[in-house]
Design an enzyme around this catalytic site. Structure first.
Site, PDB file in Angstrom:
ATOM      1  N   ASN A 132       0.832  -1.212   0.000  1.00 63.17           N
ATOM      2  CA  ASN A 132       0.000   0.000   0.000  1.00 63.17           C
ATOM      3  C   ASN A 132       0.859   1.252   0.000  1.00 63.17           C
ATOM      4  O   ASN A 132       1.886   1.300   0.663  1.00 63.17           O
ATOM      5  CB  ASN A 132      -0.885   0.053   1.260  1.00 63.17           C
ATOM      6  CG  ASN A 132      -2.146  -0.746   1.082  1.00 63.17           C
ATOM      7  OD1 ASN A 132      -2.348  -1.381   0.040  1.00 63.17           O
ATOM      8  ND2 ASN A 132      -2.994  -0.753   2.095  1.00 63.17           N
ATOM      9  N   ILE A 133       0.361   2.257  -0.670  1.00 66.67           N
ATOM     10  CA  ILE A 133       1.101   3.519  -0.743  1.00 66.67           C
ATOM     11  C   ILE A 133       1.416   4.040   0.652  1.00 66.67           C
ATOM     12  O   ILE A 133       2.445   4.639   0.909  1.00 66.67           O
ATOM     13  CB  ILE A 133       0.309   4.538  -1.592  1.00 66.67           C
ATOM     14  CG1 ILE A 133       1.184   5.742  -1.922  1.00 66.67           C
ATOM     15  CG2 ILE A 133      -0.961   4.976  -0.896  1.00 66.67           C
ATOM     16  CD1 ILE A 133       0.746   6.471  -3.153  1.00 66.67           C
ATOM     17  N   LYS A 134       0.512   3.750   1.566  1.00 70.23           N
ATOM     18  CA  LYS A 134       0.680   4.166   2.966  1.00 70.23           C
ATOM     19  C   LYS A 134       2.002   3.694   3.570  1.00 70.23           C
ATOM     20  O   LYS A 134       2.646   4.395   4.313  1.00 70.23           O
ATOM     21  CB  LYS A 134      -0.512   3.603   3.759  1.00 70.23           C
ATOM     22  CG  LYS A 134      -0.480   3.878   5.232  1.00 70.23           C
ATOM     23  CD  LYS A 134      -0.835   5.297   5.530  1.00 70.23           C
ATOM     24  CE  LYS A 134      -0.354   5.654   6.930  1.00 70.23           C
ATOM     25  NZ  LYS A 134      -0.271   7.085   7.127  1.00 70.23           N
ATOM     26  N   GLY A 135       2.375   2.466   3.225  1.00 70.51           N
ATOM     27  CA  GLY A 135       3.677   1.978   3.640  1.00 70.51           C
ATOM     28  C   GLY A 135       3.799   1.569   5.087  1.00 70.51           C
ATOM     29  O   GLY A 135       2.805   1.232   5.738  1.00 70.51           O
TER      30      GLY A 135
END
Lengths: 253, 530
Positions: A132-135
């Protein structure tokens, strides 16, 4: 400025408050009611673990038939640091920009990563932290990398479906996360997955197989039939760097 | 009354009543088209739940439940868009079989043809179906009265919040003594976690089960065995110990019906969880959810919603308002389905990164916001999971702060956090230590919430107002989506928990049918009757 650190020899023992004191602390439960005998039993177990003398500092009944112990003591084992075997990072750590640049110049197309939790495992925490871009841990996930195409299939994906999607997406790498470990499900699921990929692909075309999860051991890669095992604390940057190293840098050489 | 009643007190955050009303009204506007959608569709699981209420249980030798067998046969002949009741009871009235189970057996052998009855046949089939399904609903009513009687006899916990503990061995016969032990140690509510695979099974397994992954299958027999074990505990401990399971996944309506029939007391039942975290089709979920909530309303079951889950994937500070929005939507959907305030165990969680400055103050702000927005709801307070690192000592400290926040903000149901979260499934000692932690905080801080009133314009009050304002913004954005079912679009574009779930994909879509004119479902009719 510099602290004086005495470089430890290859032989060390645990440190409580004095070098060489060998002090450790353990806790465990024995299935016997609390009594003096139970405390003696705890001391006996500690002795068998190499903790001698053992101090049973806390003993508490837990329900009718169990006692919980906290034990402190000196452990008589030594650790030989020179005999420790670990998997050291064998690829350079790259920044997101460097990863993108390496893929763009080395591969001249986007690198395709397919990720999933397989089997009955519904815990997407691990795969999401990486993809996820959130990381995770302040690092953006692989979706953030412009030159990576990320297909996250989510949870409870069957092995045949994973193989099918990997083929359809022309995956360069397949990431599988396994959190649930009851009855060693993480091991059997991973073996099943790697076998399926070996069956479905000729060996030189097979995507890079990567598995991750909190209860894997890095040295299990061969046993599991995968190219790499990532353990607790792995960051997306490490995974991206590894992918670049394996699929771009090394292949170009 | 059988609910953990929040302490009576005035709102502490002095939320602007106009803003609060606006938030509720926006949630209603966002939810209304979804309810319309749910009313226009039925699903295989709603129809199977109807058969279960009519008393059909058991499975064929391969383990396929008779409700699935019968439903599939009906579906093959006439579809499900008219409901399963008319074709099934028409066949019974015609004398194809003497009871439902025999009919299911014959149907799966292919020796019964189903048809849609008309005229007098229709009337006869309909009244026979209503009679038999009605008997099931009356059985549920009897179980509800039985609970009320037992609560009167044994009493409710003396303290707030109620202590909620999880049992999960995979084997119901291991679960029972563990649950009894947990009750002895002070648990007021026992939840039996389900096997991870179950949410995606399109059938409810049968019988007592001894094999599960990270949990135990929800089956009617397992429900009955565990309820009996806890009835024994309640009698011995002189307090009514509640039992929780999960009405979620593809069989949500059927599991709700079984819970009602076996006197479970609480059910996990979120309006969007299955969509976001299990990739179940949104329409399937909303249809199933509405029916299951109607059943819970009737059975006197407290639902627990799953807002804590958003915070396991999204950041607990940035996404705090998605929790509030989801609570508002869950409240709307729940009330629309007939649930009352005392049945709304709206969820939220202690998941803010402990390394952030003022993290505890923010936790208090979020928890108080939920308390003030839903003053009569038995809020469910969920422990940290995301920032439990394996450092069990730090985890124990974090759980203590979680417990303190729960006591300080008047939460109603406290799920006990384990210091070994993310390490192992809880050991006996982990559970005992966790309960010591809860008991210490409850003893030491007790009614501290009576003394605790955040400064009117201090950090906590402002943070709560900010989250409420962001919730209103989000609801307005949902309503601004192009189509009239804006919520479906919002779910499709990743508004909640960062997961993108389009309405035309996801698991279980093939089990959804648009109702035809003349659709009949006696269960819905009886549950919706005033």
């Amino acid at each position: 400025m510099n602290d004086t650190v005495v470089s430890p020899g290859p032989i060390v023992r645990p440190y409580g408050d004095t070098t060489g004191d060998g002090m450790v602390q353990v806790s465990f439960t024995l299935p016997i009611p609390h009594s003096k005998v139970a405390e003696g039993a705890a001391a006996q177990l500690a002795a068998k673990m190499g903790i001698e003398p053992a101090l049973v500092v806390h003993a508490k009944p837990m329900g009718p038939g169990f006692t919980f112990f906290v034990v402190y003591g000196r452990v008589n084992h030594l650790v030989d640091v020179s005999a420790v075997q670990v998997v050291e990072r064998d690829y350079p750590l790259l920044a997101a920009k460097e990863v993108n640049l390496a893929i763009r110049t080395g591969l001249r197309r986007r690198l395709v990563v397919v990720g999933a939790c397989i089997g009955t495992d519904a815990h997407t925490v691990g795969i999401d932290a990486i993809l996820n871009i959130k990381g995770f841990a302040g690092e953006k996930g692989l979706e953030y990398y412009r030159e990576l195409k990320v297909v996250n299939l989510g949870a409870q994906v069957s092995v045949p479906r994973l193989v099918e999607r990997a083929q359809a997406e022309k995956a360069d790498a397949v990431l599988v996360s396994q959190v649930v470990t009851q009855r060693d499900a993480h091991v059997s699921n991973t073996k099943q997955m790697s076998a399926a990929f070996r069956e479905a692909y000729p060996s030189h075309r097979r995507p890079l197989l990567i598995v991750g999860g909190p209860r894997f051991d890095e040295s299990m890669a061969d046993e599991l039939g995968v190219d790499r095992v990532f353990v607790r604390g792995t960051t997306p940057g490490e995974v991206a760097s590894y992918l670049t190293h394996q699929l771009v840098t090394r292949r170009a050489r | 009354m059988s609910t953990p009643r929040p302490p009576a007190r005035r709102s502490k955050l002095d939320l602007d009543p106009v803003t609060v009303r606006k938030a509720r009204s926006l949630a209603r506007q966002a939810g209304r088209p979804i309810v319309d959608l749910a009313q226009k569709h039925t699903t295989v699981s709603v129809e199977r739940a109807t058969l279960r209420l009519a008393g059909l249980s058991g499975a064929d030798p391969d383990g396929t439940p008779w409700v699935n067998r019968l439903l599939d046969a009906v579906r093959g002949d006439v579809g499900i868009e008219h409901g399963v009741a008319l074709p099934v009871w028409d066949a019974l009235v015609r004398g194809e079989a003497e009871d439902l189970e025999t009919l299911a057996q014959k149907a799966s052998a292919g020796s019964v043809r189903f048809r849609l009855p008309e005229g007098r046949d229709l009337t006869r089939a309909r009244s026979a179906a209503t009679r038999q399904v009605g008997a099931g609903i009356r059985r549920m009513d009897a179980r509800r009265r039985e609970r009320e009687r037992l609560v009167r006899r044994y009493g409710d916990p003396q303290h707030q919040p109620w202590i909620y503990l999880i049992v999960a061995t995979g084997d119901i016969y291991e679960d029972m003594p563990q649950a009894q032990q947990a009750a002895r140690e002070g648990a007021d509510v026992i939840a039996v976690i389900r096997s991870t695979g179950q949410s995606l099974l399109d059938y409810v397994p049968e019988g007592p089960t001894r094999e599960g992954f990270a949990g135990t299958y929800a089956t009617q027999d397992n429900f009955r065995l565990m309820r009996a074990a806890l009835d024994e505990s309640s009698k011995r401990l002189r307090r009514y110990v509640r039992l929780t399971n999960y009405a979620s996944g593809l069989c949500m309506p059927e599991i709700a019906a079984l819970a009602g029939l076996e006197r479970l007391d609480m059910m996990l039942n979120d309006s969007m969880y299955g969509i976001l975290f299990r990739d179940i089709n949104p329409v399937r979920t909303f249809v199933d959810q509405r029916f299951s909530r109607q059943v819970h309303a009737r059975a006197g079951i407290i639902i627990n919603t799953g807002e804590d889950n958003y915070l396991t994937t999204a950041d607990a500070v940035e996404a705090a308002h998605t929790v509030t929005v989801s609570q508002l939507l869950n409240e709307y959907f729940a009330k629309e389905a007939g649930l009352e305030d005392w049945q709304l165990g709206l969820g939220h969680a202690f998941e803010i990164d402990p390394d952030l400055p003022d993290s505890f103050r923010m936790e208090l702000a979020h928890a108080m916001l939920a308390r003030d927005l839903f003053p009569k709801a038995p809020l469910k307070w969920m422990p940290p999971t995301r920032h439990m690192t394996g450092d069990v000592f730090r985890g124990y400290l974090l759980d203590a702060f979680f417990n303190l926040a729960g006591v300080l903000t008047g939460q109603s149901i406290l799920l006990v956090g384990m210091m070994t979260e993310a390490v192992v499934t809880p050991w006996l000692s982990d559970r005992d230590l966790a309960l010591q932690n809860v008991r210490y905080v409850m003893n030491a801080a007790g009614s501290l919430h009576e003394d605790f009133r955040p400064a009117p314009d201090g950090f906590i009050a402002q943070r709560a107002r900010q989250v409420l304002a962001e919730s209103i913004d989000l609801l307005e954005r949902i309503l601004a989506h192009s189509s009239n079912a804006g919520l479906l679009d919002a779910i499709a574009d990743g508004t909640f928990g960062l997961m993108k779930r389009p309405a035309d994909s996801g698991r279980g879509l093939e089990g959804v049918a648009r109702k035809a004119p003349g659709y009949v479902n006696p269960a819905t009719d009886l549950l919706e009757a005033p």
